[in-house]
Write a protein that holds these residues in place. Structure first.
Motif, PDB file in Angstrom:
ATOM      1  N   GLN A   9      14.872 -62.599  10.428  1.00 47.34           N
ATOM      2  CA  GLN A   9      14.809 -61.712   9.276  1.00 47.34           C
ATOM      3  C   GLN A   9      14.481 -60.302   9.736  1.00 47.34           C
ATOM      4  O   GLN A   9      13.623 -60.092  10.585  1.00 47.34           O
ATOM      5  CB  GLN A   9      13.738 -62.213   8.310  1.00 47.34           C
ATOM      6  N   ASP A  10      15.195 -59.334   9.165  1.00 48.54           N
ATOM      7  CA  ASP A  10      14.982 -57.926   9.484  1.00 48.54           C
ATOM      8  C   ASP A  10      14.905 -57.145   8.174  1.00 48.54           C
ATOM      9  O   ASP A  10      15.891 -56.601   7.704  1.00 48.54           O
ATOM     10  CB  ASP A  10      16.125 -57.427  10.368  1.00 48.54           C
ATOM     11  N   ASP A  11      13.714 -57.120   7.577  1.00 48.14           N
ATOM     12  CA  ASP A  11      13.541 -56.468   6.277  1.00 48.14           C
ATOM     13  C   ASP A  11      13.635 -54.952   6.358  1.00 48.14           C
ATOM     14  O   ASP A  11      14.066 -54.306   5.407  1.00 48.14           O
ATOM     15  CB  ASP A  11      12.193 -56.837   5.668  1.00 48.14           C
TER      16      ASP A  11
ATOM     17  N   ARG B 187      15.610 -53.061   8.139  1.00 47.80           N
ATOM     18  CA  ARG B 187      16.980 -52.545   8.244  1.00 47.80           C
ATOM     19  C   ARG B 187      17.511 -52.167   6.872  1.00 47.80           C
ATOM     20  O   ARG B 187      18.115 -51.115   6.695  1.00 47.80           O
ATOM     21  CB  ARG B 187      17.874 -53.609   8.908  1.00 47.80           C
ATOM     22  N   ARG B 188      17.304 -53.012   5.873  1.00 47.61           N
ATOM     23  CA  ARG B 188      17.778 -52.748   4.509  1.00 47.61           C
ATOM     24  C   ARG B 188      17.138 -51.464   3.964  1.00 47.61           C
ATOM     25  O   ARG B 188      17.823 -50.614   3.394  1.00 47.61           O
ATOM     26  CB  ARG B 188      17.448 -53.948   3.627  1.00 47.61           C
ATOM     27  N   ASP B 189      15.840 -51.306   4.174  1.00 41.60           N
ATOM     28  CA  ASP B 189      15.153 -50.113   3.679  1.00 41.60           C
ATOM     29  C   ASP B 189      15.619 -48.854   4.397  1.00 41.60           C
ATOM     30  O   ASP B 189      15.769 -47.804   3.777  1.00 41.60           O
ATOM     31  CB  ASP B 189      13.649 -50.275   3.822  1.00 41.60           C
TER      32      ASP B 189
ATOM     33  N   ASN C 130      18.589 -48.414   5.708  1.00 40.00           N
ATOM     34  CA  ASN C 130      19.939 -48.125   5.218  1.00 40.00           C
ATOM     35  C   ASN C 130      19.888 -47.417   3.877  1.00 40.00           C
ATOM     36  O   ASN C 130      20.668 -46.497   3.627  1.00 40.00           O
ATOM     37  CB  ASN C 130      20.749 -49.427   5.120  1.00 40.00           C
ATOM     38  N   LYS C 131      18.985 -47.805   2.990  1.00 41.39           N
ATOM     39  CA  LYS C 131      18.812 -47.116   1.717  1.00 41.39           C
ATOM     40  C   LYS C 131      18.347 -45.682   1.932  1.00 41.39           C
ATOM     41  O   LYS C 131      18.820 -44.755   1.278  1.00 41.39           O
ATOM     42  CB  LYS C 131      17.785 -47.847   0.844  1.00 41.39           C
ATOM     43  N   GLU C 132      17.429 -45.506   2.887  1.00 41.86           N
ATOM     44  CA  GLU C 132      16.894 -44.178   3.184  1.00 41.86           C
ATOM     45  C   GLU C 132      17.984 -43.269   3.739  1.00 41.86           C
ATOM     46  O   GLU C 132      18.078 -42.108   3.385  1.00 41.86           O
ATOM     47  CB  GLU C 132      15.769 -44.338   4.205  1.00 41.86           C
TER      48      GLU C 132
ATOM     49  N   SER D  44      21.262 -43.586   3.263  1.00 38.43           N
ATOM     50  CA  SER D  44      22.284 -43.316   2.246  1.00 38.43           C
ATOM     51  C   SER D  44      21.827 -42.260   1.236  1.00 38.43           C
ATOM     52  O   SER D  44      22.659 -41.578   0.631  1.00 38.43           O
ATOM     53  CB  SER D  44      22.672 -44.601   1.525  1.00 38.43           C
TER      54      SER D  44
END
Length: 122
Positions: free
Chosen positions: A108-110, A112-114, A116-118, A120
């Motif tokens: 799990q790599d939580d 990375r998602r955050d 990517n949002k930052e 974008s």
């Protein structure tokens, strides 16, 4: 009074022993764990709790047996409790942002998602 003294000696001894065991386990974790993130976790959690147990035992010993209320030990406990987890978090975050890879068996790599949002939003 002798019963209270005996019980407090055991509590202090157990605190110091628990702190020493946690510190040793933390050191073993630093050597044995595979990546910087797990090592940081071992150092932050184990060492912090180990040091807090040892300092708490020392504080209780001084307070109960020598009648000394050590403000320095209390400040040390508060300082370690606040700064060590924050430092561990910041070290892990800096390693992640600089591209240090996760262990190959990580599932799990939580962050990375955050990130990517930052990215974008910019």
């Amino acid at each position: 009074m002798a019963v209270i003294s005996g019980i407090s000696e055991w509590v202090i001894a157990l605190l110091v022993l628990l702190g020493a065991v946690l510190s040793v386990l933390s050191a073993i974790g630093l050597v044995r764990l595979p990546d910087i993130y797990l090592r940081s976790h071992a150092a932050t959690k184990g060492a912090t709790l180990g040091v807090l147990c040892i300092l708490s035992g020392a504080f209780l010993y001084l307070m109960l047996f020598l009648d000394i209320l050590s403000v320095k030990l209390l400040l040390g406990i508060v300082f370690v409790f606040i700064t060590s987890p924050v430092a561990g978090h910041l070290n892990g975050r800096a390693a992640y942002r600089s591209g240090v890879p996760l262990w190959e068996k990580s599932v799990q790599d939580d962050l990375r998602r955050d990130l990517n949002k930052e990215i974008s939003k910019e």
